[in-house]
Design an enzyme around this catalytic site. Structure first.
Site, PDB file in Angstrom:
ATOM      1  N   SER A 105       0.792  -1.231   0.000  1.00 60.51           N
ATOM      2  CA  SER A 105       0.000   0.000   0.000  1.00 60.51           C
ATOM      3  C   SER A 105       0.824   1.281   0.000  1.00 60.51           C
ATOM      4  CB  SER A 105      -0.949   0.015   1.195  1.00 60.51           C
ATOM      5  OG  SER A 105      -2.043  -0.842   0.971  1.00 60.51           O
ATOM      6  N   LYS A 108       0.041   3.622  -2.745  1.00 58.53           N
ATOM      7  CA  LYS A 108      -1.025   4.614  -2.635  1.00 58.53           C
ATOM      8  C   LYS A 108      -0.470   6.041  -2.593  1.00 58.53           C
ATOM      9  CE  LYS A 108      -4.628   1.772  -0.406  1.00 58.53           C
ATOM     10  NZ  LYS A 108      -4.031   0.445  -0.221  1.00 58.53           N
ATOM     11  N   SER A 163      -5.857   2.786   4.902  1.00 56.71           N
ATOM     12  CA  SER A 163      -5.339   2.114   3.708  1.00 56.71           C
ATOM     13  C   SER A 163      -6.457   1.381   2.974  1.00 56.71           C
ATOM     14  CB  SER A 163      -4.222   1.139   4.090  1.00 56.71           C
ATOM     15  OG  SER A 163      -3.363   0.903   3.012  1.00 56.71           O
TER      16      SER A 163
END
Length: 399
Positions: A105, A108, A163
């Site tokens: 993640s 991101k 997340s």
């Protein structure tokens, strides 16, 4: 689909096609727009040294150029890591900086760099049928529900704090399509000089062929700190998220260096940025901290010892070393070294509007500019774009 824009004292309802038209206007010039030299978030301490050629960072093993009296590099088990000055872009030390690894993640950060400028925080969106259909099994979720109405700022809180892959899917749909978002992320990475990154799933979900590197993640983290919206979201410890019953519930940032959760002491001066985990990537982290006017960004990818919390302790050790090394090391490279200056489009300097005046509850752009921009595109063309939501399935859980 209808979108509400909430302004002080008034409310405007706009069709989904008009919103997409406005988004396309914002994305068209901005998808490749980068600063040729980002502004310095804080002065660097110690003498400035000329960075060596970037190929030093392609060497395997740990790279550091200590001067007499330099602190010793800490023992770190991560497969790759970078310590960089966010102001100058100088890489102070690194280990296998360009090694391609799954980012989880932490990808991101690139998603936010790409999509944040196109979606004003005050936009309200009702989640449509199919927008959550392709969220991968085992994904981290913030609790977005089909049919629910959310501000874009709520969804960004879900991305940065929890997340939430569900929030990423909805934001990607709002910005055009899943596949289109991945393509824009790829272009953004190249414009920033992040050539190790290959985007297959914008939320960081384990997908064959999706990789990044400690160098690239440091580039994304540094660039994010220069975006006031990104910097505000990534430093937020907690927020309220809309619930299905019309109320709200609290969410807390999963970055333990920021919150001090699970027995991890909060890092003094921590200002974000993003953590991640998948079964393939292991634990990954982009961490930033500010001390005495100096800002450091550290990336840690997949520690091999110490369990689930080792990524935070190894980042802590590297941040401590970075602050202690001011004036005692020469850089081993630069986060700017691979930037495509020939094709980069300089961004205008930020307006003098105070950051507080652009809080996430606001529209994010003037109403008149939004409506005029939307009117400039045909509704038929934008409707076609909204239908081109080609969602790529993924395998493996993501944090």
């Amino acid at each position: 689909m209808t979108i509400e824009f909430s302004f002080r004292g008034s409310r405007t309802v706009v069709s989904g096609c008009v919103l997409c038209a406005a988004g396309l206007l914002a994305l068209a010039p901005a998808a490749v727009a980068v600063r040729t030299r980002p502004p310095d978030p804080g002065p660097a301490a110690g003498p400035r040294a000329v960075a060596p050629q970037p190929d030093l960072l392609y060497r395997s093993g740990t790279q550091v150029r200590p001067r007499p009296g330099a602190p010793r590099i800490p023992e770190v088990s991560a497969l790759a890591w970078v310590v960089a000055d966010a102001g100058t872009g100088e890489v102070l030390a690194a280990h296998d900086a360009h090694r391609p690894l799954p980012p989880a993640s932490t990808l991101k950060t690139l998603f936010a760099l790409t999509v944040l400028p196109a979606l004003p925080g005050g936009v309200r969106h009702q989640v449509g049928h199919g927008e959550l259909a392709a969220v991968g099994p085992g994904s981290s979720m913030v609790g977005v529900a089909e049919g629910g109405t959310y501000r874009v700022s709520d969804l960004w809180n879900g991305v940065f704090l929890n997340s939430g892959n569900d929030a990423v899917h909805v934001l990607a749909a709002l910005s055009g399509s899943w596949q289109g978002t991945a393509a824009r992320m790829q272009a953004q990475a190249r414009a920033l000089g992040a050539h190790d990154t290959h985007v297959r799933s914008p939320d960081g979900y384990d997908t064959p062929g999706q990789v990044s590197s400690a160098f690239d993640l440091a580039v994304f983290g540094r660039a994010g700190l220069h975006n006031p919206d990104f910097a505000r979201y990534c430093a937020r410890v907690e927020a309220q998220f809309p619930g299905a019953d019309g109320g709200t519930y609290g969410i807390v940032n999963t970055n333990r260096l920021l919150t001090g959760a699970d027995g991890v002491p909060p890092y003094p001066g921590a200002i974000g940025v993003k953590n991640g985990y998948t079964s393939r990537a292991g634990h990954t982290l982009v961490a930033a901290a500010r001390r005495d006017g100096r800002t450091l960004v550290v990336t840690v990818m997949n520690p091999q010892q110490g369990g689930a919390l080792a990524v935070y302790e190894e980042a802590r050790a590297l941040l401590d070393w970075g602050f202690a090394s001011a004036g005692h090391v020469d850089p081993v490279g630069s986060l700017d070294a691979l930037r495509d200056r020939a094709h980069a489009v300089p961004e205008p300097e930020p307006a003098a509007t105070p950051v507080a005046a652009r809080a996430e509850d606001g529209p994010g752009w003037p109403e008149t500019g939004m409506i005029a921009g939307a009117a400039g595109l045909g509704a038929g063309a934008t409707a076609l774009v909204l239908r081109l939501r080609l969602v790529r399935p993924a395998t493996g859980p993501a944090e």
